[in-house]
Write a protein that holds these residues in place. Structure first.
Motif, PDB file in Angstrom:
ATOM      1  N   GLU A  34       0.812  -1.223   0.000  1.00 57.87           N
ATOM      2  CA  GLU A  34       0.000   0.000   0.000  1.00 57.87           C
ATOM      3  C   GLU A  34       0.837   1.261   0.000  1.00 57.87           C
ATOM      4  OE1 GLU A  34      -3.631   2.088   2.553  1.00 57.87           O
ATOM      5  OE2 GLU A  34      -2.949   0.065   3.039  1.00 57.87           O
ATOM      6  N   TYR A  35       1.940   1.270   0.761  1.00 58.69           N
ATOM      7  CA  TYR A  35       2.688   2.505   0.975  1.00 58.69           C
ATOM      8  C   TYR A  35       4.044   2.561   0.269  1.00 58.69           C
ATOM      9  CZ  TYR A  35      -0.757   3.531   4.594  1.00 58.69           C
ATOM     10  OH  TYR A  35      -1.925   3.785   5.265  1.00 58.69           O
ATOM     11  N   GLN A  36       4.688   1.418   0.062  1.00 60.74           N
ATOM     12  CA  GLN A  36       5.989   1.384  -0.615  1.00 60.74           C
ATOM     13  C   GLN A  36       6.009   0.239  -1.633  1.00 60.74           C
ATOM     14  OE1 GLN A  36       8.300   1.529   3.318  1.00 60.74           O
ATOM     15  NE2 GLN A  36       9.637   2.752   2.001  1.00 60.74           N
ATOM     16  N   PRO A  37       5.139   0.296  -2.627  1.00 59.25           N
ATOM     17  CA  PRO A  37       5.043  -0.812  -3.583  1.00 59.25           C
ATOM     18  C   PRO A  37       6.316  -1.045  -4.386  1.00 59.25           C
ATOM     19  CG  PRO A  37       3.795   1.105  -4.343  1.00 59.25           C
ATOM     20  CD  PRO A  37       4.184   1.377  -2.930  1.00 59.25           C
ATOM     21  N   GLU A  38       7.128   0.022  -4.558  1.00 59.63           N
ATOM     22  CA  GLU A  38       8.375  -0.151  -5.291  1.00 59.63           C
ATOM     23  C   GLU A  38       9.361  -1.021  -4.512  1.00 59.63           C
ATOM     24  OE1 GLU A  38       8.902   3.455  -2.709  1.00 59.63           O
ATOM     25  OE2 GLU A  38       7.298   2.524  -3.880  1.00 59.63           O
ATOM     26  N   LYS A  39       9.352  -0.929  -3.182  1.00 62.33           N
ATOM     27  CA  LYS A  39      10.229  -1.782  -2.363  1.00 62.33           C
ATOM     28  C   LYS A  39       9.789  -3.240  -2.459  1.00 62.33           C
ATOM     29  CE  LYS A  39      11.691  -0.528   1.786  1.00 62.33           C
ATOM     30  NZ  LYS A  39      11.775  -0.298   3.275  1.00 62.33           N
ATOM     31  N   LEU A  40       8.501  -3.476  -2.382  1.00 59.72           N
ATOM     32  CA  LEU A  40       7.985  -4.847  -2.502  1.00 59.72           C
ATOM     33  C   LEU A  40       8.299  -5.427  -3.869  1.00 59.72           C
ATOM     34  CD1 LEU A  40       6.312  -7.146  -1.237  1.00 59.72           C
ATOM     35  CD2 LEU A  40       4.278  -6.084  -2.242  1.00 59.72           C
ATOM     36  N   ALA A  41       8.111  -4.628  -4.914  1.00 56.45           N
ATOM     37  CA  ALA A  41       8.379  -5.102  -6.271  1.00 56.45           C
ATOM     38  C   ALA A  41       9.861  -5.422  -6.460  1.00 56.45           C
ATOM     39  CB  ALA A  41       7.920  -4.062  -7.293  1.00 56.45           C
ATOM     40  N   ALA A  42      10.740  -4.582  -5.908  1.00 59.35           N
ATOM     41  CA  ALA A  42      12.176  -4.835  -6.020  1.00 59.35           C
ATOM     42  C   ALA A  42      12.574  -6.091  -5.262  1.00 59.35           C
ATOM     43  CB  ALA A  42      12.954  -3.629  -5.500  1.00 59.35           C
ATOM     44  N   ALA A  43      12.001  -6.280  -4.078  1.00 57.53           N
ATOM     45  CA  ALA A  43      12.328  -7.458  -3.268  1.00 57.53           C
ATOM     46  C   ALA A  43      11.892  -8.746  -3.947  1.00 57.53           C
ATOM     47  CB  ALA A  43      11.675  -7.342  -1.894  1.00 57.53           C
ATOM     48  N   GLU A  44      10.861  -8.651  -4.780  1.00 62.93           N
ATOM     49  CA  GLU A  44      10.336  -9.851  -5.433  1.00 62.93           C
ATOM     50  C   GLU A  44      10.671  -9.927  -6.922  1.00 62.93           C
ATOM     51  OE1 GLU A  44       8.894 -12.671  -4.449  1.00 62.93           O
ATOM     52  OE2 GLU A  44       9.614 -11.911  -2.545  1.00 62.93           O
ATOM     53  N   TRP A  45      11.487  -8.985  -7.387  1.00 60.26           N
ATOM     54  CA  TRP A  45      11.823  -8.939  -8.813  1.00 60.26           C
ATOM     55  C   TRP A  45      10.548  -9.024  -9.663  1.00 60.26           C
ATOM     56  CZ3 TRP A  45      16.572 -12.764  -8.969  1.00 60.26           C
ATOM     57  CH2 TRP A  45      17.684 -12.104  -8.416  1.00 60.26           C
ATOM     58  N   HIS A  46       9.565  -8.242  -9.239  1.00 64.27           N
ATOM     59  CA  HIS A  46       8.265  -8.219  -9.911  1.00 64.27           C
ATOM     60  C   HIS A  46       8.246  -6.982 -10.821  1.00 64.27           C
ATOM     61  CE1 HIS A  46       4.009  -8.877 -10.511  1.00 64.27           C
ATOM     62  NE2 HIS A  46       3.736  -7.645 -10.089  1.00 64.27           N
ATOM     63  N   PHE A  47       8.542  -7.180 -12.087  1.00 65.96           N
ATOM     64  CA  PHE A  47       8.733  -6.049 -13.004  1.00 65.96           C
ATOM     65  C   PHE A  47       7.442  -5.608 -13.691  1.00 65.96           C
ATOM     66  CE2 PHE A  47      12.892  -8.088 -12.668  1.00 65.96           C
ATOM     67  CZ  PHE A  47      13.687  -6.998 -12.361  1.00 65.96           C
ATOM     68  N   GLU A  48       6.589  -6.528 -14.048  1.00 67.26           N
ATOM     69  CA  GLU A  48       5.376  -6.200 -14.786  1.00 67.26           C
ATOM     70  C   GLU A  48       4.153  -6.301 -13.881  1.00 67.26           C
ATOM     71  OE1 GLU A  48       5.378  -5.074 -17.789  1.00 67.26           O
ATOM     72  OE2 GLU A  48       7.505  -5.439 -18.219  1.00 67.26           O
ATOM     73  N   THR A  49       3.315  -5.254 -13.915  1.00 62.24           N
ATOM     74  CA  THR A  49       2.072  -5.287 -13.149  1.00 62.24           C
ATOM     75  C   THR A  49       1.214  -6.461 -13.622  1.00 62.24           C
ATOM     76  OG1 THR A  49       2.110  -2.884 -12.849  1.00 62.24           O
ATOM     77  CG2 THR A  49      -0.016  -3.993 -12.569  1.00 62.24           C
ATOM     78  N   ALA A  50       0.737  -7.243 -12.662  1.00 63.45           N
ATOM     79  CA  ALA A  50      -0.013  -8.441 -13.036  1.00 63.45           C
ATOM     80  C   ALA A  50      -0.937  -8.865 -11.902  1.00 63.45           C
ATOM     81  CB  ALA A  50       0.947  -9.590 -13.375  1.00 63.45           C
ATOM     82  N   GLU A  51      -2.003  -9.553 -12.288  1.00 59.46           N
ATOM     83  CA  GLU A  51      -2.901 -10.158 -11.318  1.00 59.46           C
ATOM     84  C   GLU A  51      -2.419 -11.580 -11.016  1.00 59.46           C
ATOM     85  OE1 GLU A  51      -6.771 -10.036 -12.991  1.00 59.46           O
ATOM     86  OE2 GLU A  51      -6.975  -7.849 -12.842  1.00 59.46           O
ATOM     87  N   GLY A  52      -2.744 -12.054  -9.820  1.00 57.20           N
ATOM     88  CA  GLY A  52      -2.323 -13.389  -9.448  1.00 57.20           C
ATOM     89  C   GLY A  52      -0.823 -13.571  -9.521  1.00 57.20           C
ATOM     90  N   ALA A  53      -0.085 -12.602  -8.979  1.00 59.89           N
ATOM     91  CA  ALA A  53       1.376 -12.593  -9.111  1.00 59.89           C
ATOM     92  C   ALA A  53       2.023 -13.674  -8.252  1.00 59.89           C
ATOM     93  CB  ALA A  53       1.925 -11.224  -8.709  1.00 59.89           C
ATOM     94  N   PRO A  54       3.008 -14.392  -8.809  1.00 58.94           N
ATOM     95  CA  PRO A  54       3.729 -15.400  -8.018  1.00 58.94           C
ATOM     96  C   PRO A  54       4.805 -14.749  -7.157  1.00 58.94           C
ATOM     97  CG  PRO A  54       4.598 -15.366 -10.235  1.00 58.94           C
ATOM     98  CD  PRO A  54       3.457 -14.372 -10.216  1.00 58.94           C
ATOM     99  N   LEU A  55       5.192 -15.441  -6.108  1.00 54.98           N
ATOM    100  CA  LEU A  55       6.295 -15.007  -5.279  1.00 54.98           C
ATOM    101  C   LEU A  55       7.549 -15.753  -5.721  1.00 54.98           C
ATOM    102  CD1 LEU A  55       6.248 -14.274  -1.511  1.00 54.98           C
ATOM    103  CD2 LEU A  55       8.031 -15.770  -2.393  1.00 54.98           C
ATOM    104  N   LEU A  56       8.623 -15.016  -5.975  1.00 51.51           N
ATOM    105  CA  LEU A  56       9.866 -15.606  -6.469  1.00 51.51           C
ATOM    106  C   LEU A  56      10.870 -15.764  -5.333  1.00 51.51           C
ATOM    107  CD1 LEU A  56      10.430 -13.629  -9.797  1.00 51.51           C
ATOM    108  CD2 LEU A  56       9.107 -15.712  -9.427  1.00 51.51           C
ATOM    109  N   MET A  57      11.432 -16.941  -5.232  1.00 53.79           N
ATOM    110  CA  MET A  57      12.487 -17.197  -4.260  1.00 53.79           C
ATOM    111  C   MET A  57      13.750 -17.590  -5.004  1.00 53.79           C
ATOM    112  SD  MET A  57      11.307 -16.688  -1.165  1.00 53.79           S
ATOM    113  CE  MET A  57      12.535 -17.518  -0.175  1.00 53.79           C
ATOM    114  N   TYR A  58      14.865 -16.979  -4.606  1.00 49.91           N
ATOM    115  CA  TYR A  58      16.186 -17.282  -5.165  1.00 49.91           C
ATOM    116  C   TYR A  58      16.243 -16.865  -6.639  1.00 49.91           C
ATOM    117  CZ  TYR A  58      15.439 -20.120  -1.038  1.00 49.91           C
ATOM    118  OH  TYR A  58      15.078 -20.539   0.225  1.00 49.91           O
ATOM    119  N   GLY A  59      16.996 -17.568  -7.450  1.00 47.74           N
ATOM    120  CA  GLY A  59      17.141 -17.226  -8.858  1.00 47.74           C
ATOM    121  C   GLY A  59      18.226 -16.189  -9.099  1.00 47.74           C
TER     122      GLY A  59
END
Length: 448
Positions: free
Chosen positions: A247-272
């Motif tokens: 809600e407040y720092q979505p860029e931090k969450l996206a960086a932590a999860e390497w989530h580059f593209e806005t998407a529904e039903g987003a998976p959580l990435l571990m390692y890689g």
């Protein structure tokens, strides 16, 4: 040279000091609670083993408090010297919790001194136990108010800037910002968890080394149980922290999860790993888990990192800090849960050397998880020192001698770290449990 840039040098020195201080700060918050629990059980059960636990833990605690004072003072000085522009602004808004932290520390230190010097002075041990309450409250309050300052840096509020002038300052609103509840709760829970597993590692190590004293068995049972409780609490609070970030720092969450593209039903990435095109390779994908972490809804849309300006994108290395923190947290939950169930079910393998070595490993790993969590919190806020208002470069000093200061402080911390280990080893090696207590009859019933 790299350290000729005062911004880089200031960031390095701050990282160095915080990473070293957090070890002692965590011990300072967690040990008083463990002493309280041990002494209370000892009084309630009339069990001299738990009373001795409280006494021995208190002896070691004093050493870490002394070093923590030095590193805490260094942080205060470095805030003013390395980040003067930040303190000029933030000091007018958030000085109240900094003042309260000093009061909380003195409150803790005074009662800790009285507690230590009044052993055997009370016929009723319950009166002596009461002295621990302000010690634990002072330690918790110190963590509470300092974490409020960090929360303010992530979610600044309680002021307006009009024509480059600070107006409408409200310190109470600044303190109780949106980041405060989850950050404070997570800091306290992980401190209690980490200290419990640290003490469990010490007990397990003594058992491995051949001391079959009932004291160590009771210490291991108590600390693993407390560690499990707070590890589960930390996991729950971590889930709430994910929802705060969404809600407040979505860029931090996206960086932590390497989530580059806005998407529904987003998976959580571990390692890689990332290639040069920011494509994720060899990661473990947990379907829908990021949407659940962010919004509690497996179909929710999670904003991707590409939605934010490149100059406001946090460093992608925070993904590894997140992975490290979560992996260690899950490992400690599994180890302590198996131990607790094994005690109830009579599983013999939990007394095996290899399993006790896993418990020993959990001590330093828990501190590593604490470090990874703070690195993620601080690096993930980059490029901001005051989120959305002031960047790190704008806040830093222009002094060219910070690099030299970094070297000197590094040497200081090496001396303090080695000194702590040497003193603690001398205290407990010269005064083993067997010397302080008459050996008691061993048996399975001594686990309870």
């Amino acid at each position: 040279m790299l350290f000729e840039d005062p911004v880089i040098a200031s960031r390095f020195l701050t990282l160095l000091t915080l990473s070293f201080h957090i070890i002692y700060a965590t011990i300072g918050v967690g040990v008083p609670l463990m002493i309280m629990i041990a002494q209370w059980i000892g009084i309630r059960k009339n069990d001299e083993h738990y009373i001795l636990m409280a006494r021995r833990w208190a002896k070691g605690f004093v050493v870490t408090v002394a070093v923590g004072v030095v590193t805490g003072t260094a942080i205060g000085l470095q805030l003013s010297l390395l980040w003067p522009n930040f303190m000029e602004l933030a000091g007018q808004i958030i000085a109240l919790p900094l003042f309260v932290e000093v009061f909380a520390f003195f409150f803790e230190a005074i009662f800790l001194g009285i507690y230590l010097y009044t052993w055997d002075r009370f016929e009723d041990q319950r009166k002596h136990f009461l002295l621990l309450i302000p010690v634990a409250l002072g330690a918790g309050m110190s963590a509470f108010v300092i974490t409020i300052v960090n929360s303010f840096m992530n979610a600044p509020q309680g002021f307006d800037i009009v024509n480059e002038q600070l107006v409408n300052v409200n310190p109470i609103v600044a303190m109780f910002n949106p980041a405060m509840p989850t950050k404070v709760a997570h800091v306290l829970a992980t401190a209690y968890m980490t200290v419990a597993f640290m003490l469990a590692a010490i007990a397990a190590y003594n058992l491995i080394k051949g001391s079959n004293h009932v004291y160590h068995k009771k210490a291991l049972y108590l600390t693993m149980k407390v560690g499990l409780i707070f590890a589960l609490a930390a996991a729950l609070i971590g889930d709430l922290s994910g929802k705060y970030l969404a809600e407040y720092q979505p860029e931090k969450l996206a960086a932590a999860e390497w989530h580059f593209e806005t998407a529904e039903g987003a998976p959580l990435l571990m390692y890689g790993a990332l290639n040069e095109n920011n494509e994720v390779k060899n990661a473990i994908k947990i379907p829908y888990a990021l949407s659940i972490l962010a919004f509690g809804d497996p179909t929710a849309e999670v904003i991707g990192l590409n939605e934010f300006p490149a100059e406001e994108t946090p460093p992608l290395i925070v993904h590894y800090y997140f992975d490290l923190m979560v992996t260690i947290g899950v490992f400690m939950i599994v180890i302590s849960l198996i131990f607790w169930i094994g005690i109830k079910r009579g599983w013999t393998f939990i007394k095996a050397r290899w399993y006790r070595w896993l418990i020993v490993l959990g001590g330093p790993l828990s501190f590593l998880a604490i470090e990874a969590g703070w690195w993620m919190a601080e690096v993930g806020r980059q490029p901001w020192i005051l989120n959305g208002i002031m960047t790190v470069e704008e806040a830093a000093t222009s002094n060219k001698h910070v690099g030299l200061m970094s070297i000197l402080f590094l040497l200081l911390y090496i001396v303090l770290g080695i000194g702590t280990i040497v003193v603690l080893r001398r205290i407990f090696k010269d005064n083993p449990v067997e010397k302080e207590l008459e050996p008691l009859q061993d048996g399975d019933n001594t686990w309870h």
